[in-house]
Design an enzyme around this catalytic site. Structure first.
Site, PDB file in Angstrom:
ATOM      1  N   GLU A  95       0.865  -1.179   0.000  1.00 21.74           N
ATOM      2  CA  GLU A  95       0.000   0.000   0.000  1.00 21.74           C
ATOM      3  C   GLU A  95       0.893   1.218   0.000  1.00 21.74           C
ATOM      4  O   GLU A  95       1.740   1.372   0.882  1.00 21.74           O
ATOM      5  CB  GLU A  95      -0.858   0.037   1.267  1.00 21.74           C
ATOM      6  CG  GLU A  95      -2.002  -0.942   1.291  1.00 21.74           C
ATOM      7  CD  GLU A  95      -2.772  -0.829   2.609  1.00 21.74           C
ATOM      8  OE1 GLU A  95      -2.645   0.199   3.308  1.00 21.74           O
ATOM      9  OE2 GLU A  95      -3.487  -1.779   2.930  1.00 21.74           O
ATOM     10  N   ASP A  97      -5.811   8.650  10.896  1.00 23.32           N
ATOM     11  CA  ASP A  97      -4.449   8.207  11.186  1.00 23.32           C
ATOM     12  C   ASP A  97      -3.947   8.690  12.535  1.00 23.32           C
ATOM     13  O   ASP A  97      -4.256   9.796  12.982  1.00 23.32           O
ATOM     14  CB  ASP A  97      -3.495   8.706  10.092  1.00 23.32           C
ATOM     15  CG  ASP A  97      -3.644   7.879   8.820  1.00 23.32           C
ATOM     16  OD1 ASP A  97      -3.527   6.653   8.916  1.00 23.32           O
ATOM     17  OD2 ASP A  97      -3.918   8.469   7.753  1.00 23.32           O
TER      18      ASP A  97
END
Lengths: 267, 396
Positions: A49, A60
């Site tokens: 990724e 995040d």
């Protein structure tokens, strides 16, 4: 068949599970990204990724937030990003997934963005703030071009998991814990239950990958044992990258990757 | 738009959220729909708004200011007189009461200037709920008095050091907290932004402003106001003012922060200078660069320092029902001083944007016309900031 699907078919034939590695492109700099990717491949990662930074990464934790800021400060723009992807694609056939936030695709236009990414060598997308309710244009644009990997969470209802699985391709991303990426709360019983539940609902129609807070070979082992078809490790790689001098990046990343990958082979 | 079932105002709004939040957002919408027209809930909220917050607020005819401008009559909707010093308490009482009905034991909030944080801390103190407030590090410095107030009221303040260290980053951090503590925690958003149902819920709780204006203006002049003006950051006081009046003939103007000028990079005028995009769970106008990265904003008022705007404002702009103008820092300081000296009212710098616009509009309007300006908050918190500005920009 997409590269991601092919990869899962290939692994399944070998009775192996997938190790998916996440890195932020341009962190800590452009050259490091290439070394890291080489290390990941050498260590046996199955899918990579590639993070494209967004100014406001609300799913995040601190590690990826910081990597996003550094990457943006390093001047990573789409053009540069796609050039790096092309460079990687020249060296390898490994499936590459682009992970970023919805606004980056929306701003360019879903179709245009997806076509450009595909042309550079991207096989699929993960957008943590794209809910299925808002995904119509995104899905239409990606159809027959790239895989759309949606996320489910331990608190997602059964009927919703069914709907999300139907719209997902490549694999289904199960968020392991309540929290942001890189969260350190250890393995939770509710996660192990969620893996079993999601596997039961998807009936093997789509692989299930587990991510968020997965950082050690021990984590990988437990999630695989619980039934995951793939594990996703991200923040742990970024933390390692931070610590290693650039000339040792490739070998250190390869060694750590190997220690994780080993756990996906022993079934 | 009364209650957009799909969460969309035209193409704006929606819910672009991490999957973990979906059950929480659904639970919130379900409960909001259940309680919003519930007689007991309304009665209880009404009680707190009247007896605790000080509603209704006066609609004050600013005679001196009007005469100075030499045109229309300027009326000030005195939200600055509310408990806590700003309109924010209308929303925090409503949402905190809802959180209580939902049995939530912990409330989190973001704050820019600190007014929403203070209003959250107050509502949580009186209703007996634990509260924690995220505030951009930059804002904790320029609005440190509000940090002390929140602490004294029992709220824990978390300075946010990521990104631009202002309101948008405080929202990011509050959302991250919510993702982590999704079961136990209620996220009390302070503006008409975020994923559905927040924009419509916050609008509804703030609509008491516009509803009162309608009644009060009718009493004064037996008609609805000719012109209505409010400042727009996220846009909660503005949407609360505008929404009950969009069906009248009133000319409606929202005023954004032009900072050092729209042509400079230093402004927060999202509707005047932005483009469409997705941030904080909604599709709306944003200030962003050529690749969709959100850009840093500037305003002399921390409360308007935000690169997005409520989706209903985006809709009202595109349908041309509301005009969105802007005022520069310099114009705002002039308006701040003008209102202070002519009327003895110190406005919040946010509200001074609306005053600046009213002064421009009044000059061009007829004496028979009426302008209603929502004075969303009082300016005690800004005195130091204004002093600093004046010592830098004015020689004597």
């Amino acid at each position: 068949m997409s590269r991601i699907k092919e990869k899962f078919a290939e692994l399944s034939a070998k009775k192996e599970k997938a190790l998916i590695a996440y890195i932020m492109v341009g962190y800590p700099n452009e050259n490091a990204t290439i070394s890291v990717v080489r290390g990941l491949i050498k260590g046996g990662a199955d899918i990579i990724e590639l993070g494209f930074p967004f100014s406001d990464p609300l799913a995040d934790g601190p590690v990826i937030q910081n990597a996003s800021t550094v990457s943006l400060d390093n001047g990573i723009k789409l053009n540069k990003f796609f050039n790096i992807v092309k460079k990687i694609r020249k060296e390898t056939d490994i499936p590459l997934i682009l992970m970023t936030y919805t606004n980056i695709l929306y701003h360019k236009g879903y179709s245009k963005f997806i076509a450009e990414a595909k042309n550079a060598g991207i096989d699929g997308f993960i957008l943590p703030d794209m809910s299925i309710e808002e995904s119509k244009e995104y899905l239409t644009s990606a159809k027959n071009t790239a895989d759309t990997i949606f996320l489910v969470s331990p608190n997602t209802t059964k009927s919703r998991i069914e709907r999300i699985a139907k719209l997902s391709s490549g694999f289904l991303y199960l968020v392991a814990v309540y929290g942001t990426t890189g969260v350190k709360i250890g393995i939770q019983n509710y996660t192990l239950n969620a893996i079993k539940e999601v596997k039961k609902i998807t009936k093997g129609k789509i692989p299930v990958g587990v991510g968020f807070g997965v950082s050690t070979p021990e984590d990988v082992k437990k999630y695989i044992k619980a039934g995951a078809d793939a594990v996703i490790v991200g923040s742990a790689f970024l933390k390692l990258i931070e610590k290693i001098p650039q000339n040792k990046l490739e070998s250190s990343i390869a060694a750590f990757t190997k220690s994780l990958k080993r756990q996906t082979v022993q079934t | 738009m009364k209650y957009p079932k799909d969460g969309r105002f035209g193409e704006f709004g929606g819910k672009y959220i991490p999957e973990t939040l979906v059950p929480a957002i659904e639970e919130l919408e379900e409960n909001y729909l259940k309680f919003k027209d519930n007689k007991d809930f309304k009665k209880e909220l009404d009680y707190y708004l009247k007896q605790y917050a000080g509603r209704p607020t006066p609609l004050y005819y600013a005679k001196n200011l009007s005469e100075k401008c030499g045109g229309a009559k300027i009326y000030l909707k005195r939200e600055d007189l509310l408990h806590g010093g700003a309109h924010k308490i209308n929303n925090t009482l409503g949402q905190a009461l809802l959180a209580k009905k939902m049995n939530k034991k912990r409330i989190i909030a973001e704050t820019g200037a600190g007014q929403h944080g203070v209003a959250t801390a107050m509502a949580c103190a009186v209703l007996g709920i634990k509260s924690e407030v995220y505030m951009g590090y930059k804002d904790t410095i320029r609005q440190k008095l509000n940090v002390y107030r929140m602490n004294m009221l029992g709220a824990k303040v978390h300075p946010v050091k990521s990104g631009s260290k202002t309101l948008k980053d405080a929202i990011n951090e509050a959302i991250r907290d919510w993702i982590t503590n999704v079961e136990s925690t209620y996220y009390l958003l302070g503006s008409a932004v975020g994923p559905h149902p927040y924009p419509v819920m916050v609008r509804d709780f703030q609509s008491v402003i516009g509803e009162e204006i309608k009644v009060q203006m009718k009493k004064i002049s037996n008609k609805t106001p000719d012109i209505v003006i409010a400042c727009v950051g996220g846009g909660s006081n503005a949407i609360g003012t505008f929404y009950p009046l969009v069906d009248t003939n009133a000319e409606i103007i929202g005023v954004e922060a032009a900072g050092k000028g729209l042509k400079s990079k230093y402004h927060s005028a999202t509707l005047s200078a932005g483009s469409k995009g997705v941030l904080h769970g909604m599709m709306t106008y944003l200030l962003q660069d050529d690749e969709g990265q959100i850009t840093e904003t500037h305003s002399i008022s921390a409360g308007l320092d935000y690169p997005g705007v409520g989706p209903e404002h985006s809709y009202l702009k595109d349908t041309k029902r509301v005009k969105y103008h802007s005022a520069t820092d310099a114009e705002v300081i002039d308006a701040f001083l003008m209102l202070t000296r002519t009327e003895g009212i110190i406005p919040a710098l946010e509200s001074a944007h609306a005053i600046a616009e009213a002064m421009k509009v009044a000059k061009k309007s007829k004496k028979s016309e009426s302008i209603v300006v929502t004075l969303s908050g009082r300016g005690d918190k800004d005195v130091e900031e204004v002093q600093k500005y004046l010592s830098k920009h004015v020689k004597n």
